[in-house]
Write a protein that holds these residues in place. Structure first.
Motif, PDB file in Angstrom:
ATOM      1  N   LEU A  71       9.081  -4.766   2.448  1.00 37.04           N
ATOM      2  CA  LEU A  71       9.866  -4.769   3.687  1.00 37.04           C
ATOM      3  C   LEU A  71       9.687  -3.461   4.448  1.00 37.04           C
ATOM      4  O   LEU A  71       9.606  -3.443   5.675  1.00 37.04           O
ATOM      5  CB  LEU A  71      11.352  -4.978   3.365  1.00 37.04           C
ATOM      6  N   ALA A  72       9.590  -2.352   3.713  1.00 40.97           N
ATOM      7  CA  ALA A  72       9.651  -1.051   4.378  1.00 40.97           C
ATOM      8  C   ALA A  72       8.359  -0.665   5.085  1.00 40.97           C
ATOM      9  O   ALA A  72       8.402  -0.071   6.160  1.00 40.97           O
ATOM     10  CB  ALA A  72      10.023   0.028   3.366  1.00 40.97           C
ATOM     11  N   VAL A  73       7.204  -0.993   4.513  1.00 36.38           N
ATOM     12  CA  VAL A  73       5.982  -0.409   5.078  1.00 36.38           C
ATOM     13  C   VAL A  73       5.143  -1.383   5.899  1.00 36.38           C
ATOM     14  O   VAL A  73       4.112  -0.988   6.435  1.00 36.38           O
ATOM     15  CB  VAL A  73       5.069   0.213   3.994  1.00 36.38           C
ATOM     16  N   THR A  74       5.560  -2.652   6.029  1.00 37.49           N
ATOM     17  CA  THR A  74       4.662  -3.606   6.683  1.00 37.49           C
ATOM     18  C   THR A  74       4.844  -3.672   8.183  1.00 37.49           C
ATOM     19  O   THR A  74       4.624  -4.705   8.782  1.00 37.49           O
ATOM     20  CB  THR A  74       4.861  -5.020   6.109  1.00 37.49           C
ATOM     21  N   ASN A  75       5.248  -2.562   8.833  1.00 39.24           N
ATOM     22  CA  ASN A  75       5.385  -2.657  10.287  1.00 39.24           C
ATOM     23  C   ASN A  75       4.050  -2.549  11.010  1.00 39.24           C
ATOM     24  O   ASN A  75       3.973  -2.704  12.213  1.00 39.24           O
ATOM     25  CB  ASN A  75       6.389  -1.634  10.813  1.00 39.24           C
ATOM     26  N   LEU A 133       4.002  19.723  11.444  1.00 39.66           N
ATOM     27  CA  LEU A 133       3.084  19.921  10.325  1.00 39.66           C
ATOM     28  C   LEU A 133       3.366  18.943   9.202  1.00 39.66           C
ATOM     29  O   LEU A 133       2.455  18.408   8.591  1.00 39.66           O
ATOM     30  CB  LEU A 133       3.210  21.351   9.785  1.00 39.66           C
ATOM     31  N   GLU A 134       4.654  18.739   8.903  1.00 36.60           N
ATOM     32  CA  GLU A 134       5.000  17.853   7.804  1.00 36.60           C
ATOM     33  C   GLU A 134       6.194  17.011   8.177  1.00 36.60           C
ATOM     34  O   GLU A 134       7.122  17.505   8.830  1.00 36.60           O
ATOM     35  CB  GLU A 134       5.375  18.673   6.557  1.00 36.60           C
ATOM     36  N   GLN A 135       6.173  15.745   7.784  1.00 34.20           N
ATOM     37  CA  GLN A 135       7.324  14.883   7.999  1.00 34.20           C
ATOM     38  C   GLN A 135       7.189  13.690   7.072  1.00 34.20           C
ATOM     39  O   GLN A 135       6.088  13.321   6.695  1.00 34.20           O
ATOM     40  CB  GLN A 135       7.412  14.433   9.458  1.00 34.20           C
ATOM     41  N   VAL A 136       8.323  13.106   6.700  1.00 32.34           N
ATOM     42  CA  VAL A 136       8.283  11.874   5.894  1.00 32.34           C
ATOM     43  C   VAL A 136       9.180  10.835   6.555  1.00 32.34           C
ATOM     44  O   VAL A 136       9.977  10.186   5.900  1.00 32.34           O
ATOM     45  CB  VAL A 136       8.724  12.110   4.429  1.00 32.34           C
ATOM     46  N   GLU A 137       9.045  10.692   7.868  1.00 29.02           N
ATOM     47  CA  GLU A 137       9.885   9.732   8.592  1.00 29.02           C
ATOM     48  C   GLU A 137       9.421   8.293   8.304  1.00 29.02           C
ATOM     49  O   GLU A 137       8.370   8.073   7.716  1.00 29.02           O
ATOM     50  CB  GLU A 137       9.808  10.017  10.095  1.00 29.02           C
ATOM     51  N   THR A 138      10.212   7.318   8.752  1.00 30.55           N
ATOM     52  CA  THR A 138       9.878   5.914   8.528  1.00 30.55           C
ATOM     53  C   THR A 138       8.533   5.583   9.174  1.00 30.55           C
ATOM     54  O   THR A 138       8.374   5.766  10.373  1.00 30.55           O
ATOM     55  CB  THR A 138      10.941   5.006   9.159  1.00 30.55           C
ATOM     56  N   PRO A 139       7.571   5.087   8.374  1.00 34.10           N
ATOM     57  CA  PRO A 139       6.272   4.755   8.958  1.00 34.10           C
ATOM     58  C   PRO A 139       6.420   3.743  10.096  1.00 34.10           C
ATOM     59  O   PRO A 139       7.157   2.770   9.972  1.00 34.10           O
ATOM     60  CB  PRO A 139       5.513   4.141   7.784  1.00 34.10           C
ATOM     61  N   GLY A 140       5.749   4.005  11.200  1.00 26.70           N
ATOM     62  CA  GLY A 140       5.772   3.069  12.319  1.00 26.70           C
ATOM     63  C   GLY A 140       6.913   3.292  13.287  1.00 26.70           C
ATOM     64  O   GLY A 140       6.876   2.811  14.413  1.00 26.70           O
ATOM     65  N   MET A 190      -0.689   0.724   1.488  1.00 32.00           N
ATOM     66  CA  MET A 190       0.219   0.612   0.350  1.00 32.00           C
ATOM     67  C   MET A 190      -0.427  -0.249  -0.727  1.00 32.00           C
ATOM     68  O   MET A 190      -0.372   0.069  -1.912  1.00 32.00           O
ATOM     69  CB  MET A 190       1.539  -0.016   0.810  1.00 32.00           C
ATOM     70  N   GLY A 191      -1.061  -1.349  -0.291  1.00 34.85           N
ATOM     71  CA  GLY A 191      -1.703  -2.256  -1.237  1.00 34.85           C
ATOM     72  C   GLY A 191      -2.800  -1.560  -2.027  1.00 34.85           C
ATOM     73  O   GLY A 191      -2.878  -1.689  -3.249  1.00 34.85           O
ATOM     74  N   LEU A 192      -3.641  -0.778  -1.336  1.00 36.96           N
ATOM     75  CA  LEU A 192      -4.746  -0.100  -2.027  1.00 36.96           C
ATOM     76  C   LEU A 192      -4.205   0.878  -3.062  1.00 36.96           C
ATOM     77  O   LEU A 192      -4.718   0.966  -4.182  1.00 36.96           O
ATOM     78  CB  LEU A 192      -5.621   0.649  -0.998  1.00 36.96           C
ATOM     79  N   ALA A 193      -3.142   1.597  -2.695  1.00 38.26           N
ATOM     80  CA  ALA A 193      -2.557   2.549  -3.640  1.00 38.26           C
ATOM     81  C   ALA A 193      -2.021   1.815  -4.867  1.00 38.26           C
ATOM     82  O   ALA A 193      -2.136   2.309  -5.995  1.00 38.26           O
ATOM     83  CB  ALA A 193      -1.458   3.350  -2.963  1.00 38.26           C
ATOM     84  N   VAL A 194      -1.454   0.622  -4.648  1.00 37.69           N
ATOM     85  CA  VAL A 194      -0.922  -0.149  -5.782  1.00 37.69           C
ATOM     86  C   VAL A 194      -2.061  -0.677  -6.659  1.00 37.69           C
ATOM     87  O   VAL A 194      -1.952  -0.699  -7.882  1.00 37.69           O
ATOM     88  CB  VAL A 194      -0.011  -1.290  -5.290  1.00 37.69           C
TER      89      VAL A 194
END
Lengths: 193, 205
Positions: B33-37, A110-117, B45-49
Motif C-alpha cells: 500500500l505504501a510504496v505503489t504510488n 541533502l537527506e530526507q525520508v518523506e513519503t515516496p511520491g 521495492m520488488g527488486l529489493a525483496v
C-alpha cells in the motif's frame, strides 16, 4: 546436548556472526559512504552559492559554515546545514544565504525520508515535468526575514512566501520550519563572528 | 524425473498466481500500500525483496537442521536483518544514486512479513534448491503485483507510467489515486478481479 544449551549456542553464534559480518562490512564501506557524502556536500555548496568558485570552511563553536567566494576572495555567500524533523524522519538541508543572512540564495535537500511520491516532491516532482525542482527553486532569492511563510493551493503573493505541495503539506511545512529555526539560530552566531 | 521437474515448476509458478503473496495470501500489504504510488517505486521495492528473500531462504534452508525450533523466529530475523543491512550498505557505498532513490524502502524490508512467512512456511522445511525456487517465485509474484498496482495508480493519479506521460494533456489527474486512499481502492479492485478470475477458473480461495 540438552535442548536449552543448543538454543543458547545457536542464537549466540547467529548473533555473533551477524554482528561480526556487519561490523567488518561497515568498516569496509563506511569510508566510501563518507567520501560520497563529502563529494555531495561540496557539489551542494557550489549549488547553493551559485557564483562561488571556491569555498572556505569556517568553524564557530559547534557550527560549521562554508563561505563561498570568487577566486579574488570576494565573499559571495555562506552555506550551512539546517536539520529537523519532517513527516516521518530527519530532513537535512544545505542553505545558501547572502553574507547578511537576510536573503536565501538557494537551498538543496541533502537527506530526507518523506513519503515516496508525495513528500519526496520537496526534492523532485515528476508530475511537473517542466520544472521538477519547483519546490526548492521557490527559495531562490527568497527574503527570509522576519520569517518564511507558506500558502496552500494558490500562488504566493507576499515576499518571503512559498507555495506548499498539494498532498504534502506537512513535508512542505517542515522544510519551512526547519529553515526558519536554522536561519534564526545561525544568524545570531554568524553575524557576531 | 518428470514429476520432479513438474514439482519444481509448481514451486516457482505458485508464487506468481495461485499463492501470490499479495493477491491470494494478503501478506506484505504495508509496503504494497505504501510504496505503489508510481510504477518505479513498486518495481524498486520488488527488486529489493527478490534479493533479500532469495538470500535469506537459501541460508535458512542450509541451516534448517541446526536451529532448534523454539528459537527459529529470532534466528530468521537475525539472518533477514543482516542481509537487509548488507544490501543497504552495498547500495550506499557503490550505487549512491540508487541508494538515494530506494532510501526509505530498504530498511522496511526487515519487517516485510512475506520474507519471515516464507522462512517459516517453506525454507525451514525444504532443501536448498526448492527453497530458492520458492523464494524466486514468491518475490517475482510480489514484484509483478506491485509494479502493476504502481502502474495503475500512476496512470490515473499522475497521467504517466514509469514517468512517461501517457494520458492526453486534457486528462485531469485523480490525485486521490497516489494518496493512501487510492492504494486501498486500487488494491481492493485488484484482489476482487483476481478472485473473480479464480472463481471462473474454478480455483478455491
Amino acid at each position: 546436548m540438552s535442548n536449552t544449551a543448543r538454543m543458547i549456542i545457536v542464537l549466540t553464534i547467529a548473533a555473533i556472526l551477524s554482528g561480526a559480518i556487519l561490523s567488518v562490512y561497515n568498516f569496509y564501506t563506511y569510508p566510501k559512504i563518507q567520501a560520497h557524502r563529502q563529494t555531495e556536500l561540496e557539489k551542494a555548496i557550489f549549488e547553493v552559492i551559485p557564483d562561488a568558485e571556491e569555498y572556505k570552511k569556517l568553524e564557530l563553536g559547534e557550527k560549521v559554515y562554508y563561505v563561498g567566494c570568487t577566486k579574488k576572495e570576494k565573499e559571495l555567500g555562506v552555506a550551512f546545514l539546517a536539520e529537523g524533523n519532517g513527516f516521518q524522519g530527519k530532513i537535512s538541508i544545505l542553505v545558501g544565504m547572502n553574507m547578511d543572512m537576510d536573503t536565501i540564495l538557494a537551498i538543496k535537500i541533502l537527506e530526507q525520508v518523506e513519503t515516496p511520491g508525495l513528500g519526496t516532491k520537496i526534492v523532485d516532482d515528476p508530475s511537473n515535468p517542466e520544472d521538477r525542482k519547483w519546490f526548492t527553486n521557490q527559495f531562490k532569492g527568497l527574503r527570509a526575514l522576519p520569517e518564511i511563510t507558506y500558502v496552500k493551493n494558490e500562488k504566493p503573493s507576499k515576499p518571503g512566501q512559498i507555495q506548499a505541495i498539494t498532498g504534502a503539506t506537512i513535508s512542505s511545512r517542515s522544510v519551512v520550519e526547519i529553515l526558519n529555526n536554522a536561519i534564526k539560530e545561525n544568524r545570531e552566531i554568524f553575524l557576531k563572528r | 524425473m518428470s514429476s520432479f521437474k513438474t514439482s519444481l515448476a509448481h514451486e516457482f509458478t505458485k508464487g506468481l498466481w495461485k499463492e501470490n503473496p499479495v493477491l491470494r495470501m494478503l501478506l506484505g500489504l504495508c509496503p504494497t500500500l505504501a510504496v505503489t504510488n508510481s510504477a518505479v517505486n513498486g518495481l524498486s521495492m520488488g527488486l529489493a525483496v527478490i534479493f533479500t528473500l532469495t538470500c535469506s531462504s537459501t541460508l535458512i534452508s542450509l541451516i534448517r537442521n541446526i536451529v532448534p525450533k523454539q528459537v527459529r523466529i529470532p534466528t530468521f530475523i537475525i539472518v533477514i536483518a543482516t542481509f537487509v543491512t548488507v544490501a543497504d550498505r552495498t547500495l550506499a557505498a557503490f550505487f549512491p544514486t540508487i541508494s538515494k532513490a530506494l532510501g526509505p524502502y530498504v530498511p522496511l524490508i526487515v519487517v516485510n512479513c512475506i520474507i519471515l512467512g516464507r522462512q517459516e512456511a517453506f525454507a525451514s522445511k525444504n532443501p536448498v534448491h526448492r527453497a530458492i525456487i520458492d523464494a524466486l517465485g514468491m518475490s517475482i509474484g510480489f514484484t509483478l503485483t506491485l509494479t502493476i498496482l504502481g502502474m495503475f495508480r500512476e496512470l490515473l493519479g499522475a497521467g504517466s507510467i514509469f514517468n512517461l506521460p501517457i494520458m492526453p494533456e486534457s486528462f485531469d489527474t485523480w490525485l486521490v489515486m497516489i494518496l493512501p486512499p487510492g492504494a486501498f481502492l486500487a488494491l481492493g479492485l485488484m484482489i476482487g478481479i483476481a478472485n473473480w478470475i479464480n472463481s471462473k477458473l474454478g480455483i478455491k480461495s
